[in-house]
Scaffold this motif. Sequence first.
Motif, PDB file in Angstrom:
ATOM      1  N   ASP A 202      44.919  13.357 -19.164  1.00 44.35           N
ATOM      2  CA  ASP A 202      43.871  14.105 -18.490  1.00 44.35           C
ATOM      3  C   ASP A 202      43.005  13.170 -17.653  1.00 44.35           C
ATOM      4  O   ASP A 202      42.777  12.012 -18.019  1.00 44.35           O
ATOM      5  CB  ASP A 202      42.988  14.815 -19.513  1.00 44.35           C
ATOM      6  N   TYR A 203      42.507  13.680 -16.540  1.00 42.07           N
ATOM      7  CA  TYR A 203      41.619  12.905 -15.673  1.00 42.07           C
ATOM      8  C   TYR A 203      40.266  12.697 -16.363  1.00 42.07           C
ATOM      9  O   TYR A 203      39.914  13.407 -17.320  1.00 42.07           O
ATOM     10  CB  TYR A 203      41.390  13.629 -14.347  1.00 42.07           C
ATOM     11  N   PRO A 204      39.465  11.742 -15.885  1.00 41.54           N
ATOM     12  CA  PRO A 204      38.125  11.543 -16.441  1.00 41.54           C
ATOM     13  C   PRO A 204      37.314  12.842 -16.434  1.00 41.54           C
ATOM     14  O   PRO A 204      37.303  13.582 -15.459  1.00 41.54           O
ATOM     15  CB  PRO A 204      37.512  10.496 -15.503  1.00 41.54           C
ATOM     16  N   GLY A 205      36.669  13.095 -17.570  1.00 40.15           N
ATOM     17  CA  GLY A 205      35.869  14.300 -17.699  1.00 40.15           C
ATOM     18  C   GLY A 205      36.641  15.515 -18.152  1.00 40.15           C
ATOM     19  O   GLY A 205      36.103  16.614 -18.196  1.00 40.15           O
ATOM     20  N   THR A 206      37.911  15.325 -18.528  1.00 42.08           N
ATOM     21  CA  THR A 206      38.759  16.411 -19.017  1.00 42.08           C
ATOM     22  C   THR A 206      39.296  16.051 -20.392  1.00 42.08           C
ATOM     23  O   THR A 206      39.712  14.915 -20.619  1.00 42.08           O
ATOM     24  CB  THR A 206      39.929  16.676 -18.058  1.00 42.08           C
ATOM     25  N   GLY A 207      39.303  17.026 -21.295  1.00 41.96           N
ATOM     26  CA  GLY A 207      39.814  16.770 -22.638  1.00 41.96           C
ATOM     27  C   GLY A 207      39.039  15.672 -23.321  1.00 41.96           C
ATOM     28  O   GLY A 207      37.815  15.662 -23.327  1.00 41.96           O
ATOM     29  N   SER A 208      39.768  14.725 -23.888  1.00 46.27           N
ATOM     30  CA  SER A 208      39.124  13.613 -24.596  1.00 46.27           C
ATOM     31  C   SER A 208      38.866  12.405 -23.702  1.00 46.27           C
ATOM     32  O   SER A 208      38.355  11.385 -24.166  1.00 46.27           O
ATOM     33  CB  SER A 208      40.006  13.178 -25.778  1.00 46.27           C
ATOM     34  N   THR A 209      39.208  12.512 -22.411  1.00 53.22           N
ATOM     35  CA  THR A 209      38.974  11.403 -21.482  1.00 53.22           C
ATOM     36  C   THR A 209      37.518  11.419 -21.034  1.00 53.22           C
ATOM     37  O   THR A 209      37.046  12.421 -20.503  1.00 53.22           O
ATOM     38  CB  THR A 209      39.892  11.515 -20.253  1.00 53.22           C
ATOM     39  N   PRO A 210      36.779  10.332 -21.245  1.00 52.58           N
ATOM     40  CA  PRO A 210      35.348  10.319 -20.877  1.00 52.58           C
ATOM     41  C   PRO A 210      35.134  10.564 -19.385  1.00 52.58           C
ATOM     42  O   PRO A 210      35.969  10.193 -18.557  1.00 52.58           O
ATOM     43  CB  PRO A 210      34.891   8.907 -21.273  1.00 52.58           C
ATOM     44  N   ARG A 211      34.021  11.179 -19.064  1.00 50.71           N
ATOM     45  CA  ARG A 211      33.676  11.422 -17.677  1.00 50.71           C
ATOM     46  C   ARG A 211      33.375  10.105 -16.962  1.00 50.71           C
ATOM     47  O   ARG A 211      32.821   9.175 -17.549  1.00 50.71           O
ATOM     48  CB  ARG A 211      32.467  12.352 -17.575  1.00 50.71           C
ATOM     49  N   ALA A 212      33.745  10.017 -15.706  1.00 57.05           N
ATOM     50  CA  ALA A 212      33.525   8.802 -14.920  1.00 57.05           C
ATOM     51  C   ALA A 212      32.037   8.604 -14.636  1.00 57.05           C
ATOM     52  O   ALA A 212      31.273   9.574 -14.546  1.00 57.05           O
ATOM     53  CB  ALA A 212      34.301   8.881 -13.610  1.00 57.05           C
ATOM     54  N   THR A 213      31.642   7.365 -14.488  1.00 60.43           N
ATOM     55  CA  THR A 213      30.249   7.046 -14.165  1.00 60.43           C
ATOM     56  C   THR A 213      30.051   6.797 -12.675  1.00 60.43           C
ATOM     57  O   THR A 213      28.930   6.545 -12.240  1.00 60.43           O
ATOM     58  CB  THR A 213      29.791   5.814 -14.952  1.00 60.43           C
ATOM     59  N   ARG A 214      31.131   6.871 -11.920  1.00 62.27           N
ATOM     60  CA  ARG A 214      31.074   6.705 -10.464  1.00 62.27           C
ATOM     61  C   ARG A 214      32.083   7.659  -9.844  1.00 62.27           C
ATOM     62  O   ARG A 214      32.938   8.213 -10.548  1.00 62.27           O
ATOM     63  CB  ARG A 214      31.383   5.256 -10.073  1.00 62.27           C
ATOM     64  N   PRO A 215      32.024   7.890  -8.528  1.00 66.32           N
ATOM     65  CA  PRO A 215      32.957   8.828  -7.902  1.00 66.32           C
ATOM     66  C   PRO A 215      34.416   8.462  -8.161  1.00 66.32           C
ATOM     67  O   PRO A 215      34.789   7.277  -8.164  1.00 66.32           O
ATOM     68  CB  PRO A 215      32.611   8.717  -6.413  1.00 66.32           C
ATOM     69  N   LEU A 216      35.229   9.471  -8.392  1.00 63.69           N
ATOM     70  CA  LEU A 216      36.649   9.239  -8.624  1.00 63.69           C
ATOM     71  C   LEU A 216      37.329   8.782  -7.338  1.00 63.69           C
ATOM     72  O   LEU A 216      36.933   9.169  -6.247  1.00 63.69           O
ATOM     73  CB  LEU A 216      37.322  10.518  -9.113  1.00 63.69           C
ATOM     74  N   GLU A 217      38.353   7.969  -7.499  1.00 60.63           N
ATOM     75  CA  GLU A 217      39.162   7.520  -6.374  1.00 60.63           C
ATOM     76  C   GLU A 217      40.625   7.804  -6.676  1.00 60.63           C
ATOM     77  O   GLU A 217      41.058   7.722  -7.832  1.00 60.63           O
ATOM     78  CB  GLU A 217      38.960   6.028  -6.100  1.00 60.63           C
ATOM     79  N   LEU A 218      41.382   8.131  -5.641  1.00 58.42           N
ATOM     80  CA  LEU A 218      42.780   8.484  -5.816  1.00 58.42           C
ATOM     81  C   LEU A 218      43.580   7.340  -6.430  1.00 58.42           C
ATOM     82  O   LEU A 218      44.421   7.551  -7.310  1.00 58.42           O
ATOM     83  CB  LEU A 218      43.368   8.883  -4.462  1.00 58.42           C
ATOM     84  N   ASP A 219      43.329   6.115  -5.977  1.00 58.51           N
ATOM     85  CA  ASP A 219      44.050   4.978  -6.531  1.00 58.51           C
ATOM     86  C   ASP A 219      43.800   4.847  -8.030  1.00 58.51           C
ATOM     87  O   ASP A 219      44.704   4.485  -8.792  1.00 58.51           O
ATOM     88  CB  ASP A 219      43.635   3.683  -5.825  1.00 58.51           C
ATOM     89  N   GLY A 220      42.575   5.133  -8.448  1.00 59.87           N
ATOM     90  CA  GLY A 220      42.254   5.042  -9.859  1.00 59.87           C
ATOM     91  C   GLY A 220      43.030   6.046 -10.689  1.00 59.87           C
ATOM     92  O   GLY A 220      43.522   5.721 -11.789  1.00 59.87           O
ATOM     93  N   LEU A 221      43.153   7.279 -10.196  1.00 59.55           N
ATOM     94  CA  LEU A 221      43.917   8.287 -10.935  1.00 59.55           C
ATOM     95  C   LEU A 221      45.404   7.929 -10.959  1.00 59.55           C
ATOM     96  O   LEU A 221      46.077   8.106 -11.982  1.00 59.55           O
ATOM     97  CB  LEU A 221      43.717   9.665 -10.313  1.00 59.55           C
ATOM     98  N   ALA A 222      45.924   7.423  -9.842  1.00 61.97           N
ATOM     99  CA  ALA A 222      47.320   7.005  -9.807  1.00 61.97           C
ATOM    100  C   ALA A 222      47.566   5.849 -10.768  1.00 61.97           C
ATOM    101  O   ALA A 222      48.577   5.828 -11.492  1.00 61.97           O
ATOM    102  CB  ALA A 222      47.714   6.610  -8.378  1.00 61.97           C
TER     103      ALA A 222
END
Length: 252
Positions: free
Chosen positions: A41-61
């Motif tokens: 799951d992406y940050p902020g979904t399920g048990s994955t903690p929410r991000a503290t800064r804007p999400l970036e595509l490279d980070g999710l990949a």
Amino acid sequence: MSDGTSRPALLLAHGAGGSLATNYGPVMHRLTARYTVIGADYPGTGSTPRATRPLELDGLADQLLAVADAAGAERFTVSGFSLGGPVAIRLAARHPQRVTGLVLTAPFARADAQVRLTARVWRTLAGSGDATTLGRFVFAHALSPAALEAMDPEELDAAAKETGAAAPEGTPDQVDLVERLDVTADLARITAPTLVVSPVDDRLVPPRLHRAVAAGIAGARLVEIPGGHLPFAEQPDRWAALLTGGVTGAVE
């Protein structure tokens, strides 16, 4: 996770405001019968903690690649749904030697003006605390007219409220990324066989954007299916057949 069998690996990338459970749960039994299924799951979904800064595509990949590495999957097909489409595209463009195929459902390379406006309203509602209005907005855009008409008004309103209340905490961050991302330049770098699945009544990510993705990837195959943005809700059997058929499998 890898189970040590010889089954091919399938890496899942879910959509904004969704999760592996909500986006792939209805077809998971079909996927696990054929593949070793991997995902996070992406940050902020399920048990994955929410991000503290804007999400970036490279980070999710990178997050998805790390999950594949942890599962011992050297090569894999990637299924990307909605926002997961550009995530999968970026992963395949950066690591062509690892990706054996792409199955992109309701994807987009960049948000056009209509999608950006829709995303801004969605993001505002997701951060407003008004779960009922959020759910109504999502249903109005994500389900086809036929699916909406098939539900009686009380059933529809109850389902919309439930959907809004269950929206992941990280939904505003994920929808913000929808507005900003652009993988147009990545499309020409894709070498993996690619299948683009286009729900013809999609009003959240219009089919013209699905077609643009298919047109930008050399040799990509486009398959249209009935229904709105959520094939796991409206066309689970047809969608599962396409996912398990792979990028070159026959379409029933």
